[in-house]
Design a protein around this motif. Structure first.
Motif, PDB file in Angstrom:
ATOM      1  N   ALA A  35      -6.509  -2.838  -1.228  1.00  0.00           N
ATOM      2  CA  ALA A  35      -5.279  -3.535  -1.623  1.00  0.00           C
ATOM      3  C   ALA A  35      -4.530  -3.930  -0.361  1.00  0.00           C
ATOM      4  CB  ALA A  35      -4.409  -2.637  -2.496  1.00  0.00           C
ATOM      5  N   HIS A  36      -4.130  -5.207  -0.283  1.00  0.00           N
ATOM      6  CA  HIS A  36      -3.349  -5.670   0.857  1.00  0.00           C
ATOM      7  C   HIS A  36      -1.875  -5.384   0.608  1.00  0.00           C
ATOM      8  CE1 HIS A  36      -6.931  -7.550   2.287  1.00  0.00           C
ATOM      9  NE2 HIS A  36      -7.016  -8.360   1.239  1.00  0.00           N
ATOM     10  N   CYS A  37      -1.181  -4.940   1.663  1.00  0.00           N
ATOM     11  CA  CYS A  37       0.263  -4.735   1.528  1.00  0.00           C
ATOM     12  C   CYS A  37       0.946  -6.093   1.565  1.00  0.00           C
ATOM     13  CB  CYS A  37       0.786  -3.857   2.654  1.00  0.00           C
ATOM     14  SG  CYS A  37       0.041  -2.231   2.661  1.00  0.00           S
ATOM     15  N   PRO A  38       1.811  -6.378   0.609  1.00  0.00           N
ATOM     16  CA  PRO A  38       2.405  -7.717   0.554  1.00  0.00           C
ATOM     17  C   PRO A  38       3.340  -7.997   1.723  1.00  0.00           C
ATOM     18  CG  PRO A  38       3.303  -6.284  -1.172  1.00  0.00           C
ATOM     19  CD  PRO A  38       2.185  -5.532  -0.533  1.00  0.00           C
ATOM     20  N   ASP A  39       4.052  -6.988   2.204  1.00  0.00           N
ATOM     21  CA  ASP A  39       5.059  -7.218   3.239  1.00  0.00           C
ATOM     22  C   ASP A  39       4.553  -6.697   4.574  1.00  0.00           C
ATOM     23  OD1 ASP A  39       7.248  -7.611   4.747  1.00  0.00           O
ATOM     24  OD2 ASP A  39       8.648  -6.495   3.467  1.00  0.00           O
TER      25      ASP A  39
ATOM     26  N   ALA B 257       7.552  -4.270   6.215  1.00  0.00           N
ATOM     27  CA  ALA B 257       7.725  -2.981   5.547  1.00  0.00           C
ATOM     28  C   ALA B 257       6.601  -2.815   4.541  1.00  0.00           C
ATOM     29  CB  ALA B 257       9.083  -2.908   4.857  1.00  0.00           C
ATOM     30  N   PRO B 258       5.393  -2.505   5.018  1.00  0.00           N
ATOM     31  CA  PRO B 258       4.242  -2.409   4.104  1.00  0.00           C
ATOM     32  C   PRO B 258       4.440  -1.290   3.096  1.00  0.00           C
ATOM     33  CG  PRO B 258       3.681  -1.546   6.268  1.00  0.00           C
ATOM     34  CD  PRO B 258       5.024  -2.179   6.411  1.00  0.00           C
ATOM     35  N   GLU B 259       4.157  -1.606   1.851  1.00  0.00           N
ATOM     36  CA  GLU B 259       4.371  -0.609   0.804  1.00  0.00           C
ATOM     37  C   GLU B 259       3.375  -0.819  -0.329  1.00  0.00           C
ATOM     38  OE1 GLU B 259       8.370   0.098  -0.098  1.00  0.00           O
ATOM     39  OE2 GLU B 259       7.979   1.377  -1.826  1.00  0.00           O
TER      40      GLU B 259
ATOM     41  N   PHE C  41       0.698   6.877   6.150  1.00  0.00           N
ATOM     42  CA  PHE C  41       2.095   6.591   6.471  1.00  0.00           C
ATOM     43  C   PHE C  41       2.393   6.960   7.930  1.00  0.00           C
ATOM     44  CE2 PHE C  41       6.267   8.737   6.877  1.00  0.00           C
ATOM     45  CZ  PHE C  41       7.038   7.594   6.944  1.00  0.00           C
ATOM     46  N   ASP C  42       1.885   8.111   8.355  1.00  0.00           N
ATOM     47  CA  ASP C  42       2.150   8.577   9.724  1.00  0.00           C
ATOM     48  C   ASP C  42       1.557   7.619  10.748  1.00  0.00           C
ATOM     49  OD1 ASP C  42       2.661  10.030  11.967  1.00  0.00           O
ATOM     50  OD2 ASP C  42       1.643  11.849  11.318  1.00  0.00           O
ATOM     51  N   MET C  43       0.307   7.231  10.546  1.00  0.00           N
ATOM     52  CA  MET C  43      -0.405   6.461  11.564  1.00  0.00           C
ATOM     53  C   MET C  43      -0.112   4.960  11.484  1.00  0.00           C
ATOM     54  SD  MET C  43      -2.252   8.439  13.487  1.00  0.00           S
ATOM     55  CE  MET C  43      -1.085   9.775  13.533  1.00  0.00           C
ATOM     56  N   PHE C  44       0.146   4.427  10.283  1.00  0.00           N
ATOM     57  CA  PHE C  44       0.317   2.984  10.131  1.00  0.00           C
ATOM     58  C   PHE C  44       1.706   2.583   9.641  1.00  0.00           C
ATOM     59  CE2 PHE C  44      -4.268   3.567   9.773  1.00  0.00           C
ATOM     60  CZ  PHE C  44      -4.725   2.599  10.644  1.00  0.00           C
ATOM     61  N   GLY C  45       2.488   3.532   9.152  1.00  0.00           N
ATOM     62  CA  GLY C  45       3.797   3.187   8.629  1.00  0.00           C
ATOM     63  C   GLY C  45       3.751   2.525   7.274  1.00  0.00           C
ATOM     64  N   ILE C  46       2.662   2.727   6.551  1.00  0.00           N
ATOM     65  CA  ILE C  46       2.568   2.180   5.195  1.00  0.00           C
ATOM     66  C   ILE C  46       3.254   3.156   4.242  1.00  0.00           C
ATOM     67  CG2 ILE C  46       1.007   1.478   3.354  1.00  0.00           C
ATOM     68  CD1 ILE C  46      -1.103   0.995   5.611  1.00  0.00           C
ATOM     69  N   ARG C  47       4.253   2.689   3.537  1.00  0.00           N
ATOM     70  CA  ARG C  47       4.964   3.576   2.615  1.00  0.00           C
ATOM     71  C   ARG C  47       4.269   3.546   1.256  1.00  0.00           C
ATOM     72  NH1 ARG C  47       9.470   5.283   5.119  1.00  0.00           N
ATOM     73  NH2 ARG C  47       9.807   6.599   3.303  1.00  0.00           N
ATOM     74  N   PHE C  48       4.283   4.684   0.576  1.00  0.00           N
ATOM     75  CA  PHE C  48       3.675   4.765  -0.753  1.00  0.00           C
ATOM     76  C   PHE C  48       4.770   5.128  -1.745  1.00  0.00           C
ATOM     77  CE2 PHE C  48       0.209   5.272   2.169  1.00  0.00           C
ATOM     78  CZ  PHE C  48      -0.829   4.562   1.577  1.00  0.00           C
TER      79      PHE C  48
END
Lengths: 169, 208
Positions: free
Chosen positions: B87-91, B94-96, B115-122
């Motif tokens: 799944a691609h993060c839309p933003d 602020a990837p989420e 989240f720690d390594m890439f900053g992708i929020r879940f």
């Protein structure tokens, strides 16, 4: 039959109840003969540290077999392994909890210089946060190298002016 | 339980946004972020993919669009088959994505690491804290714009930082203990590969 010439140890019947020595020598003798390590095992060097404590290499021959996992009962912190920045604060805090006098051995390449870990996560040598007395090279060092470091540290401690330090403290 | 080729066809039938994803080994699908949880739930409930093997983050580069992708590997312990869901993060800023921790408890730590390594929020994650770097660390180290050598920051413990005057320093390979210069050391014994800085510094990323 024991002849008088074979007496090597202190004999109270001959010398009485008095031994004359220097305070420095006595204090340093006590300190070097029972250096209790704080095993700060952080990575693979800790396995070698265990080997040093086990029967084949036997650090007990040098009076340092009493690994104390409480910093308050330890004299020498053996930093064995990779110190990450996340762990660095804990290492320093444990060092601060150790009672004076205290010494530090940096065991292996990682503890001495960061070793091969040139990255954002690894402290580049534990001497950036602790006063290190002896550095041991190797990745990991042979157990004999750590024993050598302990002997080096004992020689260093034997040269300390302990009595004047204690009196001035 | 049905085998995985059926699953891909069923997913494409059920969700219009699901597309095939290039793959050399296992069946793989691209899923729009909005359909992600529904697809994962269907794979778990109806297609036998009962085990979440891996949640991996991808950073495609600073200018790439989409920049961040999260890849899920699912395994069916009954059919012994894998499937890959991306799944691609839309933003980009602020990837989420929605959290899969409600479906598989094991997703908890995987997502904390992403989240720690890439900053992708879940969103919906029960406890989204850093898992490897310390709380309060300002960067996400596996992003492409983060240099391997690191960026100067204080130590996590302010007391220790003040006492020792030590902090996190940038540690590039050049100047490090394993780099030899000609004339100083026998180059036959030294490690010339350590002089390659292409992966330690900030090179322009291809395709950015």
């Amino acid at each position: 039959m024991v002849s008088a010439n074979s007496e090597l140890a202190y004999n109270s019947k001959i010398e009485g109840d008095v031994v004359v020595s220097r305070a420095d020598a006595v204090i340093n003798w006590i300190r070097t003969s029972s250096m209790w390590p704080m095993p700060m095992g952080l990575a693979c060097c800790a396995i070698e540290l265990m080997a040093v404590g086990a029967s084949r290499f036997d650090i007990a021959r040098f009076g340092a077999e009493v690994m104390r996992f409480s910093p308050r009962q330890a004299d020498v912190m053996i930093v064995s392994g990779t110190v990450t920045y996340k762990m660095a604060s804990a290492v320093r805090r444990i060092y601060d909890q150790m009672c004076e006098p205290k010494w530090v051995i940096a065991m292996g390449a990682c503890a001495s210089s960061g070793g091969m870990y040139r990255s954002y996560a690894v402290l580049q040598g534990v001497d950036r946060i602790l006063p290190v007395d002896v550095y041991v090279s190797g990745c990991p060092p042979r157990p004999e190298a750590l024993l050598d470091a302990l002997i080096k540290l004992q020689q260093k401690v034997k040269r300390e002016p302990s009595a004047s330090k204690l009196l001035s403290a | 339980m049905p085998a995985s080729p059926d699953a891909v066809a069923a997913l494409k039938g059920g969700w219009a946004g699901v597309t095939d994803r290039a793959s050399l080994d296992h069946p793989a699908v691209d899923v729009p972020p909005g359909d992600l949880l529904g697809v994962l739930r269907a794979l778990k409930a109806s297609h036998g993919f009962d085990m979440l093997v891996d949640v991996a983050g991808v950073d495609w580069g600073v200018g790439a669009r989409p920049r961040f992708t999260v890849v899920y590997h699912l395994f069916s312990t009954t059919a012994h088959a894998y499937i890959r869901v991306a799944a691609h993060c839309p933003d980009n800023a602020a990837p989420e994505l929605p959290s899969a921790a409600g479906l598989w408890p094991g997703a908890d730590w995987h997502e904390r690491e992403a989240f720690d390594m890439f900053g992708i929020r879940f969103s919906g994650h029960p406890d989204l804290r850093r898992i490897i770097m310390w709380d309060g660390y300002p960067y996400h180290p596996l992003r492409k714009d983060f240099p391997l050598a690191g960026i100067e920051t204080p130590l996590p413990d302010a007391e220790v930082s003040a006492e020792t005057k030590a902090g996190l320093i940038a540690a590039p390979m050049v100047g490090g203990p394993f780099v030899a210069a000609p004339g100083q050391i026998n180059m036959g014994e030294a490690e010339p590969r350590a002089k390659d800085e292409s992966w330690s510094e900030r090179p322009p990323k291809p395709g950015a």
